[in-house]
Design an enzyme around this catalytic site. Structure first.
Site, PDB file in Angstrom:
ATOM      1  N   CYS A 249       0.832  -1.202   0.000  1.00 40.52           N
ATOM      2  CA  CYS A 249       0.000   0.000   0.000  1.00 40.52           C
ATOM      3  C   CYS A 249       0.867   1.253   0.000  1.00 40.52           C
ATOM      4  O   CYS A 249       0.357   2.362  -0.177  1.00 40.52           O
ATOM      5  CB  CYS A 249      -0.923   0.011   1.212  1.00 40.52           C
ATOM      6  N   SER A 250       2.167   1.083   0.196  1.00 44.87           N
ATOM      7  CA  SER A 250       3.091   2.221   0.275  1.00 44.87           C
ATOM      8  C   SER A 250       3.929   2.397  -0.991  1.00 44.87           C
ATOM      9  O   SER A 250       4.872   3.186  -1.007  1.00 44.87           O
ATOM     10  CB  SER A 250       4.022   2.054   1.484  1.00 44.87           C
TER      11      SER A 250
END
Length: 469
Positions: A249-250
């Site tokens: 998600c990063s």
């Protein structure tokens, strides 16, 4: 299977977890808790186990790649064990004589962890270690595609726990096959929920009636300003964008750069494996990756050769191509291309100055990613502090490969985690990286101290003075 049968399965699971947790807490030994954490960590980090489980995870989920999964499993677990080593997480931990307060830490009880298919090994292990560190038991609910990897992992964990005399019922998983009914029942019966993954799961956790720690959606925007080390920034973005096929998600989704260095940025990104798309190619990519505003699975966390083939870029790509670059000016709530991608491509924007860059980053994250994180590559650190006060974000990552840095790494001070809280901006109850401190109840013993009651002038003096002018 009807709901009654499903409920009975989960009810029994929770009953066993509660009995095991109460026994674990009664033993009340920090040394035992820490030993259990090591047993769980080694279950995944032992090289042969890690390789076998990583292969199984990629095979079953169809997401990511084996070599990066192995690195992720190793580093995330090693970093977490480093973070908690020597930390007292149970019993009497502090005494404040001045305030007359004694602080004790106690377990939450039975923790339920809802985990995603993108990280079917590293995320459960992180949750399990944090839970056991504080004397909890834990039941993991995997995604359907993550069942086999988790089942294999738990068999190793159970073996390791048995070697140190720890009850295997402290760590369990939802009975196969996982269903929404079983997961919802688990959410209702547990003492605390940890929900990582889809926003639908996070919302279900918050509405379950059980205290829940949910994390927000990532949609990382990274700014490259005119003072940045462009080659260094491009190298870090490339390795971060492509790691484990962008399952994180990063991972960078959009890059914004100042127009005076735009061409240099493009050149450096291409030198690091980027392939710049034409407008027509970018539209083709967009139409494949999103249908009716929703992300498809066609390009999701796939190898670059799969993406090149499906977007029909074989005549343009080279053996050195690692990710795709889509130059665009489209941003905002109606433009899906500015959203989270979880694939080996990013959008590239050009602006006049840092103010426009920050404004555009906010616009993108108003659509998706509020509260999660923003990156900046710069030599002017004041700009990072400016972002901290203007953006609705809980992390500003400076001059780092974003997908490694946001979840904590060996060269920054954030706790190692795979679950990033996004605060009220992202609809979450926490704004930091999920860590052991979220797995305890704090008990305070309060004694009387010398009375400290102020006079009215002490607390209202400034107001009275201002209003008497």
């Amino acid at each position: 299977m009807n709901n009654s049968s499903e409920f009975e399965e989960v009810d029994l699971l929770v009953k066993k977890a509660r009995i095991a947790q109460e026994k674990f807490e009664r033993q009340g030994s920090q040394q035992l808790f820490d030993l259990a954490c090591q047993a769980v960590g080694w279950a995944l980090m032992e090289p042969e186990h890690n390789q076998r489980l990583a292969k199984l995870a990629v095979k079953e989920t169809g997401l990511g790649n084996v070599s990066d999964k192995i690195k992720k499993n190793h580093n995330k677990t090693l970093g977490l064990l480093r973070d908690i080593k020597g930390v007292k997480s149970f019993g009497h931990v502090s005494e404040d004589e001045e305030l007359g307060l004694s602080l004790y830490l106690r377990p939450k009880g039975v923790v339920a962890a809802i985990v995603p298919s993108t990280n079917p090994l590293a995320t459960p292990v992180n949750n399990i270690i944090n839970a056991l560190k504080c004397g909890n038991s834990i039941i993991v609910a995997p995604s359907p595609k993550g069942v086999r990897p988790l089942r294999e992992l738990l068999s190793i964990i159970h073996h390791n726990l048995s070697l140190i005399g720890v009850d295997q019922d402290l760590v369990q998983m939802v009975p196969m096959p996982p269903t929404k009914g079983k997961t919802n029942r688990l959410m209702q019966l547990a003492d605390m929920l940890v929900v990582t993954g889809s926003q639908n799961n996070v919302k279900a956790g918050y509405s379950s009636g059980t205290p829940a720690l949910g994390v927000g959606q990532g949609n990382v925007v990274t700014i490259i300003d005119e003072t940045a080390d462009i080659e260094d920034a491009a190298a870090k973005i490339s390795v971060s964008k492509t790691f484990d096929n962008a399952t994180s998600c990063s991972s960078e989704n959009s890059v914004i750069t100042i127009d005076t260095v735009y061409e240099e940025v493009v050149g450096s990104l291409c030198s690091e494996g980027g392939l710049v798309l034409s407008e027509e190619e970018g539209s083709r990519l967009t139409d494949i990756h999103w249908k009716n505003g929703k992300m498809t699975t066609d390009l999701l966390a796939q190898d670059i050769d799969v993406i090149i083939d499906k977007v029909d870029l074989k005549d343009r790509a080279s053996k050195d191509t690692k990710f795709l670059i889509f130059p665009t000016n489209k941003a905002g709530a109606t433009e899906v291309v500015c959203g989270e991608k979880m694939s080996r491509f990013l959008t590239l924007y050009k602006v006049k100055n840092i103010s426009e860059a920050i404004e555009l980053a906010l616009k993108i994250q108003e659509y998706q990613g509020s509260g999660h994180s923003i990156g900046i590559h710069t030599k002017n650190y004041e700009r990072a502090h400016e972002i901290a006060m203007k953006a609705k974000t809980c992390r500003v990552i400076v001059n780092q490969a974003h997908c490694f840095a946001t979840g904590g790494f060996f060269n920054n001070g954030l706790p190692f985690s795979l679950s990033m809280g996004c605060g009220s901006w992202g609809g979450n109850s926490i704004d930091g990286n999920l860590n052991w401190e979220h797995f305890v109840n704090k008990v305070r013993v309060v004694k009387t101290i010398k009375e400290n009651k102020p006079e009215l002038i002490e607390v209202f003096g400034d107001f009275w003075k201002e209003t008497s002018k």
